[in-house]
Scaffold this active site. Structure first.
Site, PDB file in Angstrom:
ATOM      1  N   HIS A  85      -8.173  -4.591  -1.954  1.00 42.72           N
ATOM      2  CA  HIS A  85      -7.002  -4.206  -1.854  1.00 42.72           C
ATOM      3  C   HIS A  85      -6.635  -5.456  -0.032  1.00 42.72           C
ATOM      4  CE1 HIS A  85      -3.848  -1.330  -0.674  1.00 42.72           C
ATOM      5  NE2 HIS A  85      -4.425  -1.124   1.047  1.00 42.72           N
ATOM      6  N   SER A 121       0.532  -1.174  -0.037  1.00 40.49           N
ATOM      7  CA  SER A 121      -0.030   0.027  -0.012  1.00 40.49           C
ATOM      8  C   SER A 121       0.686   1.018  -0.023  1.00 40.49           C
ATOM      9  CB  SER A 121      -0.985  -0.029   1.189  1.00 40.49           C
ATOM     10  OG  SER A 121      -2.051   0.866   1.230  1.00 40.49           O
ATOM     11  N   ASP A 165     -10.252  -3.582  -5.851  1.00 46.86           N
ATOM     12  CA  ASP A 165      -9.195  -2.660  -4.355  1.00 46.86           C
ATOM     13  C   ASP A 165     -10.072  -1.012  -4.290  1.00 46.86           C
ATOM     14  OD1 ASP A 165      -7.914  -1.029  -3.053  1.00 46.86           O
ATOM     15  OD2 ASP A 165      -5.792  -2.686  -3.365  1.00 46.86           O
TER      16      ASP A 165
END
Length: 724
Positions: A696, A576, A661
């Site tokens: 995600h 991330s 995501d």
């Protein structure tokens, strides 16, 4: 003698070349496979008199396109490309399939299959989760606090998840009378939950259904009114709080709060004291809370302290006061209290004053005690004190690097604190601590189902690297006893470094698969996190963001210079915002890493922060800056991984992403790998794994997620020539 020495050197060189050639052969298998080449459609992106050319902008799809029953031409092109990258990854890593299977079996083999959590008591019931053998999802259970009470299964995760490629349970809250359960479900992985209601006495589902929420609900004391958070359908920003009365349609719900400032998000919860419903609004630099008596759901909301720029605070209720953790005149935060009848900041009275060397991270209020979660010299601590200041002490821990934090403590009237403890060598433990006698009871220690495992077989260290500007950067590392520190030793360096989130030195049974094969695992506690205090975060964001990247590089070079490893055996990993870190250090110092794993990486910084329709963008201007301001635009562009890909040699790279995501859209890593493949001048491995079913966080099941872990580990082990 000299001839014999030269002969020995020749033999050594031949052996070295042979070994090098064998390893190179393993690394170059992918060269015989044709890599996908993305088409180029030049798009000019102009701002502040500057023009950027994005050849892969076409990869971006809207939610409408992704959800369409029949894909349009653009959608089909994107799907074809993502599938081609997946096929290439599988072909390039095919020779590691047995290794991946072995790693996966090892990892899940260490996990107890019929595990359960330590129960906690609340309002006459004991609550816990448990897993049955072979099941990917948990059973959410409770029992009455009485002898021989029968188990009630509130939610049957395995049954609810049947037939779904993704299944996530959000918040769960039981009504004050213990009869109703509100819970959120996400089956797409976009973090847009539908809230359902279940009658716990009959097992029946109510007809009420609340869509497009953050997954949690707060009950009023009438057992029929709930408050919940709704999301913007485009940006997914949590922006509205509604009141719902059971038995009515969602369209009739009353809007009680609308967060109109698009740099803020909002949420709602029930206070731990059960006295109030609390609405919070927050952004990077400011917070605001308002409260309502849980007895009067139709009453008037009152603001505790109106929002101000650079004023952050969080609240808890106890007795006649609100206790508030705040940064008002306190960089490292302090604790204050204020009467419920007079809550604005001029009424705030210090309870724990500000300290320059200690960060106040959280607090928990009990009837007789105050418990503080503090961070000192980069390590978490737990401080316990009576309200009159007596018996003020810290719980003692022995590991050089560890994580300790308060766990679930719903009971006010108790002298027992429940907390969790773990370190790089110590499995996670749940512990009850008597705040009066200091006696401790370990309720549960994470089981590692490996007969050869012993925490005494591993060594943890705490080191400090010196950054370019002279700042000392902590490094936590762990390795197996007998692992030699040398230029041939593989080392994985991990970090995150954003949002003030500290990278904690916790135990991972998964990580044993690397340690037992000779890897050293290291954590770089770089600026952008908050390990060393609030200034650590402030010095790693906005126009100081590059400190995050240079700190990581300095930590890597320190470990090389100290003889722990060498660039030929150094690996880096982050996800991330940590994936942004990976992209940046790849551009800045590609020769320092033999391999890099960038998970769901935020790499197209400028374009994303320029587009306010993308989830999280407006909320994060105070983290990264607003590129509509030229100063921030220029600074972002100078480090944005996608914008700084060059025609040069890069490391071996594995990228992971998810098609659904909602935090880092799939097109960022997809565009990045396309541009890397087009420009890089080396023959190193460059692959991407795009999970077409998830977002995600990856796969939702407790075992399925380790397929990707096995792939990441196999990627590094293969580069080391380790086949088993």
């Amino acid at each position: 003698m000299k001839t014999k020495f030269i002969y020995s050197l020749v033999i050594f060189a031949m052996l070295f070349i042979a070994c090098k050639k064998e390893k190179t052969t393993v690394e170059r298998i992918h060269q015989s496979i044709e890599a996908p080449i993305a088409k180029k459609v030049a798009k000019e992106l102009r701002a502040h008199g500057d023009t950027r050319i994005d050849n892969y902008f076409w990869m971006r799809l809207s939610d409408k396109q992704k959800n369409a029953e029949t894909p349009d031409a653009q959608t089909q092109d994107v799907l074809d490309y993502l599938n081609a990258e997946n096929e290439y990854q599988k072909a390039a890593m095919k020779h590691t399939e047995q290794l991946q299977e072995k790693l996966y079996d090892e990892i899940v083999g260490r996990i107890k299959k019929d595990d359960s959590s330590v129960p906690y008591n609340d309002n006459g019931y004991s609550y816990y989760t448990r897993y049955e053998k072979g099941m990917d999802y948990a059973l959410y259970c409770r029992k009455k606090l009485e002898d021989n009470a029968e188990e009630e299964i509130m939610l049957n995760g395995p049954k609810m998840a049947e037939g779904l490629s993704y299944f996530g349970i959000g918040g769960r809250s039981v009504s004050p009378n213990n009869e109703l359960l509100a819970y959120g479900i996400d089956t797409v992985s976009r973090r847009r939950y539908t809230i359902y209601f279940k009658n716990l006495k009959t097992g029946e589902l109510l007809s009420d259904k609340l869509e497009n929420t953050n997954g949690s609900a707060a009950w009023a004391n009438d057992n029929k009114t709930v408050f919940y958070t709704s999301k913007d359908s485009v940006t997914l920003r949590a922006n509205k709080i509604y009141k719902h009365v059971l038995g009515t349609d969602q369209s009739q719900d009353e809007l009680v709060f609308n967060e109109e400032n698009d740099t803020f998000s909002t949420f709602v919860y029930r206070s731990r004291s059960d006295k109030f419903i609390i609405i919070g609004s927050y952004q990077t630099l400011s917070t605001e809370y308002r409260f309502l008596s849980a007895d009067t759901p139709n009453g008037e909301w009152k603001i505790i302290q109106p929002r101000e720029r650079d004023l952050e605070y969080g609240i808890a209720h106890f007795g006649d006061h609100f206790y508030i953790r705040t940064n008002m005149d306190a960089t490292n935060f302090k604790l204050v209290k204020t009467p419920i009848s007079a809550t604005t900041k001029e009424n705030w009275e210090d309870v724990i004053p500000h300290r320059e060397d200690i960060l106040l991270e959280d607090f928990t209020v009990f009837k007789n005690h105050l418990v503080l979660g503090e961070r000192k010299e980069g390590l978490s601590t737990i401080r316990v004190m009576k309200w009159n200041g007596d018996n003020d002490h810290y719980i003692q821990f022995d590991d050089p690097a560890y994580l300790a934090y308060t766990a679930t403590n719903p009971d006010f009237d108790t002298n027992v604190l429940r907390y969790s403890y773990t370190s790089l060598t110590t499995p996670s433990s749940t512990i009850d601590y008597n705040m009066e006698t200091k006696e401790q009871t370990v309720l549960k220690e994470q089981e590692v189902l490996d007969p050869n495992f012993s925490k005494d077989n591993y060594i943890s260290e705490r080191l400090y690297a010196t950054a370019k500007d002279g700042v000392k950067i902590p490094i936590s590392l762990v390795y197996k006893k007998g692992t030699k520190k040398s230029a041939d030793t593989p080392l994985l360096l991990y970090s995150y470094g954003s949002y003030g989130n500290s990278t904690e030195p916790y135990f991972s049974s998964t990580r044993l698969s690397l340690l037992d094969r000779g890897f050293i695992y290291a954590i770089a506690h770089i600026r952008g996190g908050q390990e060393m205090g609030r200034h650590w975060y402030e010095d790693g964001k906005l126009l100081k963001k590059k400190n995050t990247f240079t700190d990581f590089i300095d930590c890597g070079e320190y470990l090389v210079n100290k003889g722990f490893t060498s660039p030929e055996h150094t690996y880096a990993m982050g996800g991330s915002a940590g994936g942004l870190l990976m992209g940046a250090v790849l551009n800045m110092k590609p020769e320092l890493w033999n391999g890099v794993v960038a998970a769901v990486p935020f790499v197209d910084v400028v374009s994303t922060m320029m587009d306010e329709t993308i989830p999280l963008t407006t909320f994060e201007f105070d983290e990264w800056g607003n590129p509509k301001n030229k100063e921030y635009y220029d600074y972002m562009k100078s480090y944005s991984p996608y914008d700084n890909v060059e025609a040069k040699e890069y490391s071996n790279i594995l990228i992971t992403t998810g098609y659904w995501d909602s935090q880092v859209q799939y097109w960022e890593p997809a565009k990045w790998i396309a541009k890397l493949r087009d420009l890089k001048t080396d023959d190193n491995l460059l692959i991407m794994d795009c999970d077409m079913e998830t977002g995600h966080g990856g796969a939702s099941g407790r075992f399925a997620r380790y397929k990707r872990t096995a792939l990441s580990y196999a990627f590094m082990l293969d580069l080391e020539g380790i086949k088993e």
